[in-house]
Design a protein around this motif. Sequence first.
Motif, PDB file in Angstrom:
ATOM      1  N   VAL A  94       0.831  -1.217   0.000  1.00  0.00           N
ATOM      2  CA  VAL A  94       0.000   0.000   0.000  1.00  0.00           C
ATOM      3  C   VAL A  94       0.863   1.262   0.000  1.00  0.00           C
ATOM      4  O   VAL A  94       0.412   2.336  -0.392  1.00  0.00           O
ATOM      5  CB  VAL A  94      -0.998   0.025   1.190  1.00  0.00           C
ATOM      6  N   ALA A  95       2.119   1.121   0.455  1.00  0.00           N
ATOM      7  CA  ALA A  95       3.116   2.196   0.390  1.00  0.00           C
ATOM      8  C   ALA A  95       4.477   1.509   0.450  1.00  0.00           C
ATOM      9  O   ALA A  95       4.554   0.306   0.767  1.00  0.00           O
ATOM     10  CB  ALA A  95       2.943   3.168   1.561  1.00  0.00           C
TER      11      ALA A  95
ATOM     12  N   LYS B 124       5.599  -1.211   3.062  1.00  0.00           N
ATOM     13  CA  LYS B 124       4.459  -1.504   3.953  1.00  0.00           C
ATOM     14  C   LYS B 124       3.763  -2.780   3.459  1.00  0.00           C
ATOM     15  O   LYS B 124       4.117  -3.331   2.424  1.00  0.00           O
ATOM     16  CB  LYS B 124       3.478  -0.326   3.980  1.00  0.00           C
TER      17      LYS B 124
ATOM     18  N   ALA C 277     -11.454   0.117   9.979  1.00  0.00           N
ATOM     19  CA  ALA C 277     -11.289   1.490   9.485  1.00  0.00           C
ATOM     20  C   ALA C 277      -9.801   1.845   9.406  1.00  0.00           C
ATOM     21  O   ALA C 277      -9.356   2.494   8.450  1.00  0.00           O
ATOM     22  CB  ALA C 277     -12.013   2.472  10.408  1.00  0.00           C
ATOM     23  N   TYR C 278      -9.048   1.416  10.400  1.00  0.00           N
ATOM     24  CA  TYR C 278      -7.602   1.653  10.462  1.00  0.00           C
ATOM     25  C   TYR C 278      -6.921   1.102   9.198  1.00  0.00           C
ATOM     26  O   TYR C 278      -6.153   1.797   8.544  1.00  0.00           O
ATOM     27  CB  TYR C 278      -7.092   0.953  11.721  1.00  0.00           C
TER      28      TYR C 278
ATOM     29  N   LEU D 269      -8.462   0.205   6.377  1.00  0.00           N
ATOM     30  CA  LEU D 269      -9.038   0.836   5.177  1.00  0.00           C
ATOM     31  C   LEU D 269      -8.275   2.124   4.857  1.00  0.00           C
ATOM     32  O   LEU D 269      -8.026   2.430   3.690  1.00  0.00           O
ATOM     33  CB  LEU D 269     -10.525   1.148   5.400  1.00  0.00           C
ATOM     34  N   GLY D 270      -7.882   2.844   5.904  1.00  0.00           N
ATOM     35  CA  GLY D 270      -7.097   4.063   5.719  1.00  0.00           C
ATOM     36  C   GLY D 270      -5.770   3.801   5.020  1.00  0.00           C
ATOM     37  O   GLY D 270      -5.200   4.704   4.400  1.00  0.00           O
ATOM     38  N   GLN D 271      -5.295   2.555   5.130  1.00  0.00           N
ATOM     39  CA  GLN D 271      -4.046   2.163   4.461  1.00  0.00           C
ATOM     40  C   GLN D 271      -4.325   1.650   3.044  1.00  0.00           C
ATOM     41  O   GLN D 271      -3.644   2.031   2.087  1.00  0.00           O
ATOM     42  CB  GLN D 271      -3.350   1.083   5.300  1.00  0.00           C
TER      43      GLN D 271
ATOM     44  N   ILE E 185      -6.637   2.416   1.092  1.00  0.00           N
ATOM     45  CA  ILE E 185      -7.089   3.495   0.201  1.00  0.00           C
ATOM     46  C   ILE E 185      -5.918   4.106  -0.565  1.00  0.00           C
ATOM     47  O   ILE E 185      -6.119   4.715  -1.621  1.00  0.00           O
ATOM     48  CB  ILE E 185      -7.848   4.576   1.026  1.00  0.00           C
ATOM     49  N   PHE E 186      -4.691   3.938  -0.052  1.00  0.00           N
ATOM     50  CA  PHE E 186      -3.522   4.502  -0.733  1.00  0.00           C
ATOM     51  C   PHE E 186      -3.296   3.892  -2.112  1.00  0.00           C
ATOM     52  O   PHE E 186      -2.583   4.460  -2.931  1.00  0.00           O
ATOM     53  CB  PHE E 186      -2.265   4.321   0.128  1.00  0.00           C
TER      54      PHE E 186
ATOM     55  N   LYS F 234      -5.703   3.411  -4.228  1.00  0.00           N
ATOM     56  CA  LYS F 234      -6.725   3.941  -5.140  1.00  0.00           C
ATOM     57  C   LYS F 234      -6.098   4.967  -6.066  1.00  0.00           C
ATOM     58  O   LYS F 234      -5.414   5.879  -5.606  1.00  0.00           O
ATOM     59  CB  LYS F 234      -7.832   4.593  -4.323  1.00  0.00           C
TER      60      LYS F 234
END
Lengths: 170, 170
Positions: B48-49, B52, B159-160, B162-164, B166-167, B169
Amino acid sequence: MIISEETKSATADRQLFIKMVVSNWELQNQRLNGLIDKLSDDQMLQPVAAEKNRAIYLLGHLIAVNDGMIPLLGLGERLFPELETPFVKNPDDVAIHTASVAELRASWIKLNNALTVYFNGMDPSDWFTKHSGISEENFAKEPHRNKLNILINRTNHQAYHLGQLIFLKS
Amino acid sequence: MIISEETKSATADRQLFIKMVVSNWELQNQRLNGLIDKLSDDQMLQPVAAEKNRAIYLLGHLIAVNDGMIPLLGLGERLFPELETPFVKNPDDVAIHTASVAELRASWIKLNNALTVYFNGMDPSDWFTKHSGISEENFAKEPHRNKLNILINRTNHQAYHLGQLIFLKS
């Protein structure tokens, strides 16, 4: 006024439920505090990943969004209305310098202290009433969209961004 | 059995609390489904990054953790016990290939359908009872650590991540 045993029991149920939601909010705050305490001011100026938001932006964003709960829950006025435009209405922009990392760190603590005082002062039944962001008509149809639901939602929102901020942890 | 008006009212309160928590869980599921539907299988194999976790690992992790709610809430056995070791007990490792993206996508849907059926079948009062991860002694002292609290916690956890995710997208 005579309070029946059943009314006491209903209040106890509500207090328990509020405790569940507030304790999960506090847990997310503890985690975020633990993280940002470890990040230097220099790290807070770094993007959490290549081409993503800087940590300072995410912190300002969380302050502005959580601060918005104060009017939404009918508790008073925002503490930091000036953060809404740079940290919610607009994307991260290194050219816009509205607040220093030190200022945002202090604002975050001040906001959480204020929210804690506000939450502790709320009557249990008040949490289950309409917030200012929903119409009477919609609330009548969807009573689960109450004030406490706002806190559940904002806690999830904070967890979402904590999942991003954690990428700066070395 | 005669059910008093007060008992009915207490049940209505609890049903409202449950609706609040379950609807926030469903909202997070909708967001995650919307995202992973947009990501190709190739994208799901990307981190995702930089340095990561890969998206496939995070999806497997969410399945394994959420699947763990089934025994924790006393609803039955895990659907995918084989995911615990590679996706929870161990960090992401490209060398370990336990499940394909297609398999995990299908497992995610199957799990959420199963959880929905389980949740719908629970008696409202059952959500406020002890889960299997807390002792009788601690639960007596902290009754807010009940089954519904597990779902609040797991929703924040989702949610935690999902915040990762989403990167990825574009």
